[in-house]
Design a protein around this motif. Sequence first.
Motif, PDB file in Angstrom:
ATOM      1  N   THR A 114       0.817  -1.220   0.000  1.00 18.67           N
ATOM      2  CA  THR A 114       0.000   0.000   0.000  1.00 18.67           C
ATOM      3  C   THR A 114       0.848   1.267   0.000  1.00 18.67           C
ATOM      4  O   THR A 114       0.392   2.316  -0.436  1.00 18.67           O
ATOM      5  CB  THR A 114      -0.966   0.046   1.205  1.00 18.67           C
ATOM      6  OG1 THR A 114      -0.211   0.086   2.416  1.00 18.67           O
ATOM      7  CG2 THR A 114      -1.887  -1.154   1.215  1.00 18.67           C
ATOM      8  N   GLY A 115       2.099   1.179   0.479  1.00 17.49           N
ATOM      9  CA  GLY A 115       2.986   2.346   0.444  1.00 17.49           C
ATOM     10  C   GLY A 115       3.155   2.844  -0.987  1.00 17.49           C
ATOM     11  O   GLY A 115       3.298   4.046  -1.225  1.00 17.49           O
ATOM     12  N   TYR A 143       0.640   5.576  -1.869  1.00 22.21           N
ATOM     13  CA  TYR A 143       0.993   6.908  -1.348  1.00 22.21           C
ATOM     14  C   TYR A 143       2.141   7.502  -2.158  1.00 22.21           C
ATOM     15  O   TYR A 143       2.178   8.693  -2.456  1.00 22.21           O
ATOM     16  CB  TYR A 143       1.358   6.826   0.140  1.00 22.21           C
ATOM     17  CG  TYR A 143       0.153   6.513   0.995  1.00 22.21           C
ATOM     18  CD1 TYR A 143      -0.631   7.543   1.510  1.00 22.21           C
ATOM     19  CD2 TYR A 143      -0.242   5.197   1.242  1.00 22.21           C
ATOM     20  CE1 TYR A 143      -1.761   7.258   2.268  1.00 22.21           C
ATOM     21  CE2 TYR A 143      -1.366   4.905   1.992  1.00 22.21           C
ATOM     22  CZ  TYR A 143      -2.118   5.939   2.499  1.00 22.21           C
ATOM     23  OH  TYR A 143      -3.243   5.666   3.233  1.00 22.21           O
ATOM     24  N   ARG A 144       3.088   6.631  -2.515  1.00 23.66           N
ATOM     25  CA  ARG A 144       4.232   7.094  -3.303  1.00 23.66           C
ATOM     26  C   ARG A 144       3.785   7.549  -4.699  1.00 23.66           C
ATOM     27  O   ARG A 144       4.292   8.550  -5.219  1.00 23.66           O
ATOM     28  CB  ARG A 144       5.252   5.961  -3.445  1.00 23.66           C
ATOM     29  CG  ARG A 144       5.994   5.657  -2.156  1.00 23.66           C
ATOM     30  CD  ARG A 144       6.764   4.354  -2.264  1.00 23.66           C
ATOM     31  NE  ARG A 144       7.479   4.067  -1.038  1.00 23.66           N
ATOM     32  CZ  ARG A 144       8.747   4.415  -0.823  1.00 23.66           C
ATOM     33  NH1 ARG A 144       9.438   5.013  -1.768  1.00 23.66           N
ATOM     34  NH2 ARG A 144       9.319   4.136   0.338  1.00 23.66           N
ATOM     35  N   SER A 162       6.003  10.458   2.780  1.00 24.63           N
ATOM     36  CA  SER A 162       6.047  10.318   4.228  1.00 24.63           C
ATOM     37  C   SER A 162       5.774  11.641   4.946  1.00 24.63           C
ATOM     38  O   SER A 162       5.047  11.700   5.935  1.00 24.63           O
ATOM     39  CB  SER A 162       7.423   9.771   4.593  1.00 24.63           C
ATOM     40  OG  SER A 162       7.649   9.829   5.955  1.00 24.63           O
ATOM     41  N   ALA A 169       0.989  11.493   2.931  1.00 25.06           N
ATOM     42  CA  ALA A 169       0.305  10.508   3.783  1.00 25.06           C
ATOM     43  C   ALA A 169      -0.467  11.164   4.933  1.00 25.06           C
ATOM     44  O   ALA A 169      -1.289  10.518   5.575  1.00 25.06           O
ATOM     45  CB  ALA A 169       1.313   9.505   4.335  1.00 25.06           C
ATOM     46  N   ARG A 192      -5.921   9.880   2.317  1.00 20.32           N
ATOM     47  CA  ARG A 192      -6.168   8.599   2.995  1.00 20.32           C
ATOM     48  C   ARG A 192      -7.567   8.086   2.649  1.00 20.32           C
ATOM     49  O   ARG A 192      -7.759   6.907   2.411  1.00 20.32           O
ATOM     50  CB  ARG A 192      -5.976   8.724   4.508  1.00 20.32           C
ATOM     51  CG  ARG A 192      -4.601   9.259   4.916  1.00 20.32           C
ATOM     52  CD  ARG A 192      -4.209   8.900   6.342  1.00 20.32           C
ATOM     53  NE  ARG A 192      -3.847   7.500   6.445  1.00 20.32           N
ATOM     54  CZ  ARG A 192      -2.648   7.006   6.158  1.00 20.32           C
ATOM     55  NH1 ARG A 192      -1.666   7.799   5.778  1.00 20.32           N
ATOM     56  NH2 ARG A 192      -2.423   5.717   6.254  1.00 20.32           N
ATOM     57  N   GLY A 248       1.471  -2.102   5.211  1.00 15.21           N
ATOM     58  CA  GLY A 248       1.320  -0.650   5.292  1.00 15.21           C
ATOM     59  C   GLY A 248       1.509  -0.162   6.705  1.00 15.21           C
ATOM     60  O   GLY A 248       2.367  -0.648   7.448  1.00 15.21           O
ATOM     61  N   ARG A 249       0.693   0.832   7.087  1.00  9.00           N
ATOM     62  CA  ARG A 249       0.804   1.400   8.434  1.00  9.00           C
ATOM     63  C   ARG A 249      -0.520   1.299   9.198  1.00  9.00           C
ATOM     64  O   ARG A 249      -0.532   1.257  10.414  1.00  9.00           O
ATOM     65  CB  ARG A 249       1.184   2.895   8.362  1.00  9.00           C
ATOM     66  CG  ARG A 249       2.442   3.201   7.604  1.00  9.00           C
ATOM     67  CD  ARG A 249       3.668   2.651   8.311  1.00  9.00           C
ATOM     68  NE  ARG A 249       4.905   3.108   7.674  1.00  9.00           N
ATOM     69  CZ  ARG A 249       5.369   2.674   6.508  1.00  9.00           C
ATOM     70  NH1 ARG A 249       4.699   1.760   5.842  1.00  9.00           N
ATOM     71  NH2 ARG A 249       6.485   3.136   6.004  1.00  9.00           N
ATOM     72  N   ASP A 250      -1.608   1.311   8.438  1.00  7.45           N
ATOM     73  CA  ASP A 250      -2.942   1.383   9.056  1.00  7.45           C
ATOM     74  C   ASP A 250      -3.845   0.278   8.538  1.00  7.45           C
ATOM     75  O   ASP A 250      -5.055   0.425   8.522  1.00  7.45           O
ATOM     76  CB  ASP A 250      -3.575   2.744   8.719  1.00  7.45           C
ATOM     77  CG  ASP A 250      -3.730   2.939   7.210  1.00  7.45           C
ATOM     78  OD1 ASP A 250      -3.108   2.186   6.445  1.00  7.45           O
ATOM     79  OD2 ASP A 250      -4.493   3.829   6.808  1.00  7.45           O
ATOM     80  N   ARG A 300      11.824   9.222   9.434  1.00  6.54           N
ATOM     81  CA  ARG A 300      10.652   8.531   8.886  1.00  6.54           C
ATOM     82  C   ARG A 300       9.728   8.087  10.030  1.00  6.54           C
ATOM     83  O   ARG A 300       8.514   8.182   9.924  1.00  6.54           O
ATOM     84  CB  ARG A 300      11.056   7.308   8.051  1.00  6.54           C
ATOM     85  CG  ARG A 300      11.683   7.615   6.720  1.00  6.54           C
ATOM     86  CD  ARG A 300      10.622   8.044   5.704  1.00  6.54           C
ATOM     87  NE  ARG A 300       9.645   6.999   5.435  1.00  6.54           N
ATOM     88  CZ  ARG A 300       9.802   6.004   4.577  1.00  6.54           C
ATOM     89  NH1 ARG A 300      10.898   5.900   3.889  1.00  6.54           N
ATOM     90  NH2 ARG A 300       8.847   5.121   4.383  1.00  6.54           N
ATOM     91  N   ASP A 332       5.891   9.141  10.340  1.00  4.81           N
ATOM     92  CA  ASP A 332       4.841   8.122  10.227  1.00  4.81           C
ATOM     93  C   ASP A 332       4.146   7.875  11.563  1.00  4.81           C
ATOM     94  O   ASP A 332       3.251   7.024  11.649  1.00  4.81           O
ATOM     95  CB  ASP A 332       5.425   6.793   9.719  1.00  4.81           C
ATOM     96  CG  ASP A 332       5.949   6.888   8.283  1.00  4.81           C
ATOM     97  OD1 ASP A 332       5.642   7.882   7.609  1.00  4.81           O
ATOM     98  OD2 ASP A 332       6.657   5.965   7.858  1.00  4.81           O
ATOM     99  N   GLN A 377       0.285   7.327  12.100  1.00  7.55           N
ATOM    100  CA  GLN A 377      -0.312   6.062  11.666  1.00  7.55           C
ATOM    101  C   GLN A 377       0.182   4.892  12.523  1.00  7.55           C
ATOM    102  O   GLN A 377      -0.517   3.911  12.694  1.00  7.55           O
ATOM    103  CB  GLN A 377       0.041   5.771  10.205  1.00  7.55           C
ATOM    104  CG  GLN A 377      -0.866   6.448   9.203  1.00  7.55           C
ATOM    105  CD  GLN A 377      -0.580   7.933   9.091  1.00  7.55           C
ATOM    106  OE1 GLN A 377       0.555   8.322   8.897  1.00  7.55           O
ATOM    107  NE2 GLN A 377      -1.591   8.747   9.261  1.00  7.55           N
TER     108      GLN A 377
HETATM  109  O1   DC Z   1       5.895   1.604   3.088  1.00  6.54           O
HETATM  110  P1   DC Z   1       6.476   2.751   2.278  1.00  6.54           P
HETATM  111  O2   DC Z   1       7.777   3.266   2.794  1.00  6.54           O
HETATM  112  O3   DC Z   1       6.543   2.432   0.820  1.00  6.54           O
HETATM  113  O4   DC Z   1       5.395   3.919   2.444  1.00  6.54           O
HETATM  114  C1   DC Z   1       5.603   5.216   1.934  1.00  6.54           C
HETATM  115  C2   DC Z   1       4.919   6.222   2.860  1.00  6.54           C
HETATM  116  O5   DC Z   1       3.512   6.087   2.773  1.00  6.54           O
HETATM  117  C3   DC Z   1       5.270   6.016   4.327  1.00  6.54           C
HETATM  118  O6   DC Z   1       6.197   6.967   4.767  1.00  6.54           O
HETATM  119  C4   DC Z   1       3.990   6.193   5.068  1.00  6.54           C
HETATM  120  C5   DC Z   1       2.910   6.143   4.056  1.00  6.54           C
HETATM  121  N1   DC Z   1       2.008   5.011   4.234  1.00  6.54           N
HETATM  122  C6   DC Z   1       0.898   5.204   5.010  1.00  6.54           C
HETATM  123  O7   DC Z   1       0.730   6.281   5.593  1.00  6.54           O
HETATM  124  N2   DC Z   1      -0.020   4.205   5.143  1.00  6.54           N
HETATM  125  C7   DC Z   1       0.168   3.024   4.526  1.00  6.54           C
HETATM  126  N3   DC Z   1      -0.745   2.061   4.632  1.00  6.54           N
HETATM  127  C8   DC Z   1       1.313   2.803   3.740  1.00  6.54           C
HETATM  128  C9   DC Z   1       2.223   3.822   3.613  1.00  6.54           C
END
Ligand code: DC
Length: 225
Positions: free
Chosen positions: A32-33, A36-37, A97, A101, A107, A127-129, A178, A182, A185
Amino acid sequence: MFAIAIDGPAGAGKSSVAKALAKALGFAYVDTGALYRAIALFMIENQVDLTDPEAVSARLPQVEVGLEYGPEGQRTLLAGRDVSQDIRTQEVSMAASRWVAHIPRVRAFLLDLQRDLARRADVVMDGRDIGTVILPGAQLKVFLTASAEERARRRTLQLDAAGEAADFDQVLREVAQRDRQDAAQLEAVPPDAVRLDATELSFEQVVEKILELARARMDGAGGKG
Ligand code: DC
């Protein structure tokens, strides 16, 4: 459908672990990152002011982001163009980041897309969430961590292997940055998540532990699906 959510800080090995799990289980791997990228890349290419949430939000309807699956794994598409490599630069990492995000409309924009992917296939989603917001009903939630030093050590090795000069102290500072960016989340660890600290575990051990958990839950649920 069976979903495995893998959350945790940057550099803990989520994507390699998630890829290996998806391969072993025959599930789709969703990074999922990358979404966002891809949005960050779109905004950079279109000279949108990343520090202005209104400006970024206003352009979202024009962002055609998609994920495609082939023999080499996930490809990230922006208006049909393969941007899988372009989204891995330091500039895009920081833009995603630091700014993208954190924008609530970004989101919200990605929420349905991610849920839709999990409706169509058994997934390992990182991912994060994921366990908290995207797939709160995931059958298995893992929060994968490792100490900042260990994450910086691994990242330095990766950069060295890629032929890029890397200074451990500099990488460690970036890892800490980072984490701060982050934090919003990452603070929300789902209460039903299994916490795994990869600092002292090998990659294979982490994958094996999660596979054991997944198989137990798939059996418990009467098989996948
Ligand atoms: O996992 P990554 O480093 O490729 O993610 C890139 C940015 O996207 C990371 O700094 C935080 C954000 N992100 C997020 O907020 N929620 C997610 N589910 C995945 C990534």
